[in-house]
Design a protein around this motif. Structure first.
Motif, PDB file in Angstrom:
ATOM      1  N   LYS A 299     -12.263  -3.534   5.100  1.00  0.00           N
ATOM      2  CA  LYS A 299     -11.338  -4.222   6.212  1.00  0.00           C
ATOM      3  C   LYS A 299     -10.853  -6.048   5.489  1.00  0.00           C
ATOM      4  O   LYS A 299     -11.079  -6.515   4.247  1.00  0.00           O
ATOM      5  CB  LYS A 299     -12.066  -4.838   7.449  1.00  0.00           C
ATOM      6  CG  LYS A 299     -13.042  -3.846   7.810  1.00  0.00           C
ATOM      7  CD  LYS A 299     -13.860  -4.876   9.240  1.00  0.00           C
ATOM      8  CE  LYS A 299     -14.132  -4.076   9.886  1.00  0.00           C
ATOM      9  NZ  LYS A 299     -15.003  -4.557  11.131  1.00  0.00           N
ATOM     10  N   SER A 302      -3.943  -7.793   6.981  1.00  0.00           N
ATOM     11  CA  SER A 302      -2.352  -7.014   7.064  1.00  0.00           C
ATOM     12  C   SER A 302      -1.277  -7.547   6.064  1.00  0.00           C
ATOM     13  O   SER A 302      -1.229  -6.333   5.664  1.00  0.00           O
ATOM     14  CB  SER A 302      -1.349  -6.580   9.100  1.00  0.00           C
ATOM     15  OG  SER A 302      -1.040  -7.850   9.095  1.00  0.00           O
ATOM     16  N   ASN A 303      -1.008  -8.781   5.892  1.00  0.00           N
ATOM     17  CA  ASN A 303      -0.044  -9.294   5.069  1.00  0.00           C
ATOM     18  C   ASN A 303      -0.530  -9.632   3.086  1.00  0.00           C
ATOM     19  O   ASN A 303      -0.324  -9.883   2.160  1.00  0.00           O
ATOM     20  CB  ASN A 303      -0.100 -10.909   5.483  1.00  0.00           C
ATOM     21  CG  ASN A 303      -1.414 -11.423   5.552  1.00  0.00           C
ATOM     22  OD1 ASN A 303      -2.086 -11.267   5.610  1.00  0.00           O
ATOM     23  ND2 ASN A 303      -1.059 -13.043   5.668  1.00  0.00           N
TER      24      ASN A 303
END
Length: 431
Positions: A299, A302-303
């Motif tokens: 995990k 997103s950036n």
């Protein structure tokens, strides 16, 4: 692959807490010996050298600087210590000849010669590797074993330690032929994390001790060699070696193509007499950067993009009475973290290692209770109080800390002392 990294922003990081019962055992009388192991010709320190008390299962291993501490019950002080390392002649030293500290043990490289007859017994190196797995039930652990092991996990940003976990664990290892996964319980642990130095990224190793135990490829061959993937590699003979005064075949392997999701390059060390796997040293193939991007990440924000730079693995086995048992494994991961709108990339490294320090055949059908079992997805709990106690580990054998880890421990101790002083001043009305 079970060795997986968690990447999370600190704002969303959550702590998985484990309830750990610290069992206070009766103080046993033991003696402690320390020192280092070096190459007798070059004086270079030797890492991962095994020191085993003869006719017992008590052992330890040297750290990356060749240093060791060996704790031996006084009833075994008439015994000898067997010092062994792949490619070197084994030494057997009476404990009575060792001083309590500053021992310097020299090992000398072994000269190994295998006749053409030995090598020509196999059509090619691949047929030898297949034979190793065919004979694993005969050569490797075929009964339930209860082990005590020392586990250490470190995370660094560049060269500075930002997280340190140490634990003594109990392992119930089931036979290699069994489909039942090994069980692990936490005996004693301590951990400290400097989240400020981790900056805006939290790096965690999922699995803890399981990340090390899953490297036992005789128990878990599915993570590297299966019936379907074993022919996806090229194999070749390398110069033979020696361990515990036994001749060892050395086989190189590398992927034939990019058909596999995960492929490896490495070496297998195989006992000539029994064809048992003695050691494996290998690395994840990261040559295709676009394919390896985010490969080890479970995990992440997103950036963030993660590029693995290194992924190295090692496992060792020890022989006793004709059977080979898991004894040590380590993994080292190095990766670069790119975050949008940040100029500089961050480089992190994560290493974990586990050394079996004692074991016994589980003849009494000993169990690890369900409530005490660690999960393969575990992230080891924070338990930093032990760092202020110099006798925290007591009788347990451990891997001597490297200098960088010793420095980190000293900082932790000082922070704990400062916190105690602050609490005392506050309690006395002197903030």
């Amino acid at each position: 692959m079970k060795t997986t990294l968690f990447f999370k922003s600190l704002a969303s990081t959550f702590i998985i807490a484990l309830l750990v019962t610290f069992t206070l055992t009766a103080q046993e009388n033991y003696s402690e010996f320390s020192g280092k192991v070096v190459d007798g010709k070059t004086n270079k320190t030797l890492e991962a050298v095994s020191l085993n008390v003869n006719e017992t299962n008590v052992s330890t291993i040297t750290n990356s600087e060749g240093e060791f501490v060996l704790k031996v019950l006084n009833e075994y002080l008439d015994s000898k210590v067997v010092v062994s390392f792949l490619g070197y002649n084994t030494r057997v030293i009476p404990l009575s000849e060792l001083s309590k500290e500053n021992n310097k043990i020299e090992l000398f490289k072994a000269v190994t010669e295998l006749s053409e007859v030995n090598i020509s017994a196999f059509k090619d190196a691949e047929s030898l590797v297949r034979k190793v797995f065919d004979k694993k039930s005969k050569n490797h652990q075929d009964e339930s074993v209860y082990m005590t092991a020392f586990y250490r996990e470190t995370i660094k940003r560049r060269n500075r330690s930002v997280s340190l976990t140490e634990a003594v664990v109990n392992i119930l290892k089931y036979p290699n032929r069994s489909s039942v996964r090994d069980a692990i319980s936490l005996n004693k642990a301590r951990k400290s994390t400097d989240y400020k130095r981790l900056d805006t990224v939290s790096v965690k190793l999922q699995g803890g001790p399981f990340s090390a135990i899953f490297l036992d490829i005789m128990k878990y061959p599915e993570y590297i060699f299966t019936d379907a993937t074993i022919n996806s590699y090229n194999y070749s003979f390398d110069s033979p070696s020696n361990v515990n005064n036994r001749n060892v075949y050395v086989v190189n392997f590398s992927p034939k193509n990019n058909a596999l999701n995960y492929s490896y390059n490495g070496k297998l060390f195989i006992d000539v007499e029994s064809l048992a796997l003695v050691s494996a040293d290998y690395a994840l193939d990261l040559s295709n950067k676009s394919r390896s991007k985010n490969l080890l990440v479970k995990k992440k924000p997103s950036n963030v993009i993660v590029y693995p730079l290194e992924a190295n693995y090692k496992v060792n086995y020890k022989e006793k009475e004709g059977k080979w048992y898991y004894s040590y494994s380590n993994l080292f991961l190095k990766f670069k973290v790119n975050k949008k709108r940040e100029i500089f990339n961050k480089v992190y490294s994560l290493s974990s290692e586990m050394a079996v320090t004692d074991w016994e055949i589980n003849s009494t059908d000993r169990k690890i209770k369900s409530k005490d079992k660690l999960r393969p997805s575990v992230i080891i709990t924070d338990a930093i109080s032990g760092f202020s106690d110099p006798d925290f580990w007591g009788k347990y054998n451990l891997i001597e800390p490297d200098k960088s880890i010793e420095s980190a421990i000293e900082k932790i101790k000082k922070n704990i002392e400062k916190q105690k002083e602050k609490e005392e001043r506050t309690a006395n009305g002197n903030p």
